[in-house]
Motif scaffolding. Structure first.
Motif, PDB file in Angstrom:
ATOM      1  N   THR A  23       0.998  -1.067   0.009  1.00  0.00           N
ATOM      2  CA  THR A  23       0.101   0.042  -0.152  1.00  0.00           C
ATOM      3  C   THR A  23       0.849   1.222   0.173  1.00  0.00           C
ATOM      4  O   THR A  23       0.506   2.399  -0.566  1.00  0.00           O
ATOM      5  CB  THR A  23      -1.163  -0.061   1.123  1.00  0.00           C
ATOM      6  OG1 THR A  23      -1.864  -1.159   1.240  1.00  0.00           O
ATOM      7  CG2 THR A  23      -1.827   1.291   1.088  1.00  0.00           C
ATOM      8  N   ALA A  24       1.942   1.031   0.817  1.00  0.00           N
ATOM      9  CA  ALA A  24       2.891   2.339   0.870  1.00  0.00           C
ATOM     10  C   ALA A  24       3.508   2.502  -0.619  1.00  0.00           C
ATOM     11  O   ALA A  24       3.569   3.771  -1.012  1.00  0.00           O
ATOM     12  CB  ALA A  24       3.860   2.066   2.155  1.00  0.00           C
ATOM     13  N   LEU A  25       3.995   1.694  -1.089  1.00  0.00           N
ATOM     14  CA  LEU A  25       4.540   1.666  -2.531  1.00  0.00           C
ATOM     15  C   LEU A  25       3.580   2.180  -3.438  1.00  0.00           C
ATOM     16  O   LEU A  25       3.786   3.242  -4.328  1.00  0.00           O
ATOM     17  CB  LEU A  25       4.737   0.299  -3.098  1.00  0.00           C
ATOM     18  CG  LEU A  25       5.199   0.147  -4.406  1.00  0.00           C
ATOM     19  CD1 LEU A  25       6.459   0.808  -4.687  1.00  0.00           C
ATOM     20  CD2 LEU A  25       5.440  -1.333  -4.951  1.00  0.00           C
ATOM     21  N   GLY A  77      -4.384   1.143  -6.632  1.00  0.00           N
ATOM     22  CA  GLY A  77      -4.121   2.579  -7.192  1.00  0.00           C
ATOM     23  C   GLY A  77      -3.135   3.550  -6.534  1.00  0.00           C
ATOM     24  O   GLY A  77      -2.766   3.532  -5.178  1.00  0.00           O
ATOM     25  N   CYS A  78      -2.361   4.143  -7.380  1.00  0.00           N
ATOM     26  CA  CYS A  78      -1.372   4.953  -6.860  1.00  0.00           C
ATOM     27  C   CYS A  78      -2.063   6.498  -6.540  1.00  0.00           C
ATOM     28  O   CYS A  78      -3.062   7.055  -7.276  1.00  0.00           O
ATOM     29  CB  CYS A  78      -0.218   5.173  -7.910  1.00  0.00           C
ATOM     30  SG  CYS A  78       0.910   3.845  -8.083  1.00  0.00           S
ATOM     31  N   GLY A  88      -4.708   7.810 -11.756  1.00  0.00           N
ATOM     32  CA  GLY A  88      -5.079   6.975 -12.924  1.00  0.00           C
ATOM     33  C   GLY A  88      -3.818   6.137 -13.078  1.00  0.00           C
ATOM     34  O   GLY A  88      -3.795   5.757 -14.091  1.00  0.00           O
ATOM     35  N   THR A  89      -2.956   5.834 -12.161  1.00  0.00           N
ATOM     36  CA  THR A  89      -2.144   4.947 -12.254  1.00  0.00           C
ATOM     37  C   THR A  89      -2.259   4.081 -11.066  1.00  0.00           C
ATOM     38  O   THR A  89      -2.851   4.201 -10.128  1.00  0.00           O
ATOM     39  CB  THR A  89      -0.613   5.553 -12.126  1.00  0.00           C
ATOM     40  OG1 THR A  89      -0.515   6.230 -10.990  1.00  0.00           O
ATOM     41  CG2 THR A  89      -0.385   6.629 -13.302  1.00  0.00           C
ATOM     42  N   GLY A  90      -1.589   2.614 -11.117  1.00  0.00           N
ATOM     43  CA  GLY A  90      -1.625   1.696  -9.891  1.00  0.00           C
ATOM     44  C   GLY A  90      -0.442   0.836 -10.278  1.00  0.00           C
ATOM     45  O   GLY A  90       0.388   1.010 -10.985  1.00  0.00           O
ATOM     46  N   SER A  91      -0.253   0.099  -9.230  1.00  0.00           N
ATOM     47  CA  SER A  91       1.092  -0.894  -9.025  1.00  0.00           C
ATOM     48  C   SER A  91       0.425  -2.130  -8.780  1.00  0.00           C
ATOM     49  O   SER A  91      -0.623  -2.391  -8.213  1.00  0.00           O
ATOM     50  CB  SER A  91       1.692  -0.516  -7.959  1.00  0.00           C
ATOM     51  OG  SER A  91       2.940  -1.567  -7.844  1.00  0.00           O
ATOM     52  N   PRO A 164       6.470  -0.390 -10.415  1.00  0.00           N
ATOM     53  CA  PRO A 164       6.257   0.920 -10.139  1.00  0.00           C
ATOM     54  C   PRO A 164       4.837   1.552 -10.607  1.00  0.00           C
ATOM     55  O   PRO A 164       4.063   0.659 -10.940  1.00  0.00           O
ATOM     56  CB  PRO A 164       7.294   1.677 -11.140  1.00  0.00           C
ATOM     57  CG  PRO A 164       7.109   0.840 -12.314  1.00  0.00           C
ATOM     58  CD  PRO A 164       7.288  -0.520 -11.469  1.00  0.00           C
ATOM     59  N   CYS A 165       4.541   2.756 -10.267  1.00  0.00           N
ATOM     60  CA  CYS A 165       3.127   3.108 -10.471  1.00  0.00           C
ATOM     61  C   CYS A 165       3.135   3.134 -12.353  1.00  0.00           C
ATOM     62  O   CYS A 165       3.880   3.950 -12.920  1.00  0.00           O
ATOM     63  CB  CYS A 165       2.858   4.439 -10.124  1.00  0.00           C
ATOM     64  SG  CYS A 165       2.746   4.525  -8.409  1.00  0.00           S
ATOM     65  N   LEU A 166       2.033   2.347 -12.844  1.00  0.00           N
ATOM     66  CA  LEU A 166       1.947   2.458 -14.219  1.00  0.00           C
ATOM     67  C   LEU A 166       0.464   2.825 -14.310  1.00  0.00           C
ATOM     68  O   LEU A 166      -0.484   2.952 -13.617  1.00  0.00           O
ATOM     69  CB  LEU A 166       2.143   0.953 -14.720  1.00  0.00           C
ATOM     70  CG  LEU A 166       3.435   0.288 -14.400  1.00  0.00           C
ATOM     71  CD1 LEU A 166       3.426  -1.143 -14.669  1.00  0.00           C
ATOM     72  CD2 LEU A 166       4.475   1.185 -15.165  1.00  0.00           C
TER      73      LEU A 166
END
Length: 205
Positions: A23-25, A77-78, A88-91, A164-166
């Motif tokens: 979650t922190a990432l 989600g990031c 609009g990004t996520g990991s 990473p956040c994609l």
């Protein structure tokens, strides 16, 4: 009975810490972070496939071969800013559960093989946990993937890779086929595949 309760507490703690770390990432995009403001060129599904490939490369570096199965992955989600605004990004995260019995005498050797393989691929070792019962190594790739090899209760090995956040997208289950049958019962499935080398209760010659 006390020993069993202690083991259950350790398993619960590990699961909780894993969720918190993931979650922190995913929430790690903060204001002023230039990387967070760049538009990703890859979506989460593509990133998950890349994470699968990294884990398979890692397994491929270990000889004799380890028996393994997929562990629980996930996606998140990031966000950015104090309010946690969506970006609009996520990991995505992938996990491998090692089902080969690795003896206490051989755990350091296995961790060493994985650490050397990561270094040979240009990955950066970010942290090492030198604990007798629960050693671990953490690393990152040049393209922002976070990796870990950890030893938990009863010598259970786990390999994890987080993207990473994609660009946000649905994430399918891994397509890679485990080399041992899927166990029934709650996670984690305990190691039950003995190996002449990794299970030997003597130091590596």
């Amino acid at each position: 009975m006390a020993s069993r309760r202690h083991l259950q507490m350790k398993q619960t703690l590990r699961a909780a810490l894993s969720v918190l770390a993931f979650t922190a990432l995913a929430a790690g995009c903060g204001p002023g972070d230039e990387k967070a403001d760049r538009k990703p060129t890859m979506n989460m599904q593509q990133g998950a496939e890349r994470a699968d490939a990294i884990l398979q490369e890692t397994l491929g570096a270990v000889r004799p071969e380890l028996k393994w199965n997929h562990g629980p992955g996930g996606s998140a989600g990031c966000t950015k800013g104090v309010a946690g605004a969506a970006t609009g990004t996520g990991s995505a995260k992938r996990s491998i559960t090692i089902l080969t019995v690795v003896s206490e005498q051989r755990r350091g050797a296995l961790i060493g093989v994985i650490e050397r393989d990561w270094k040979s691929r240009g990955y950066k070792i970010t942290s090492v946990r030198q604990a007798a019962e629960a050693p671990a190594v953490y690393a990152s790739t040049p393209d922002g993937y976070s990796l870990s090899v950890e030893v938990a209760g009863e010598g259970q090995f786990f390999l994890d890779a987080a993207t990473p956040c994609l660009a946000d997208s649905p994430v399918m289950d891994p397509m890679t086929k485990p080399n041992t049958h899927v166990r029934s019962g709650p996670f984690p499935q305990r190691p039950d595949e003995r190996d002449e080398f990794w299970s030997a209760e003597t130091p590596v010659p």
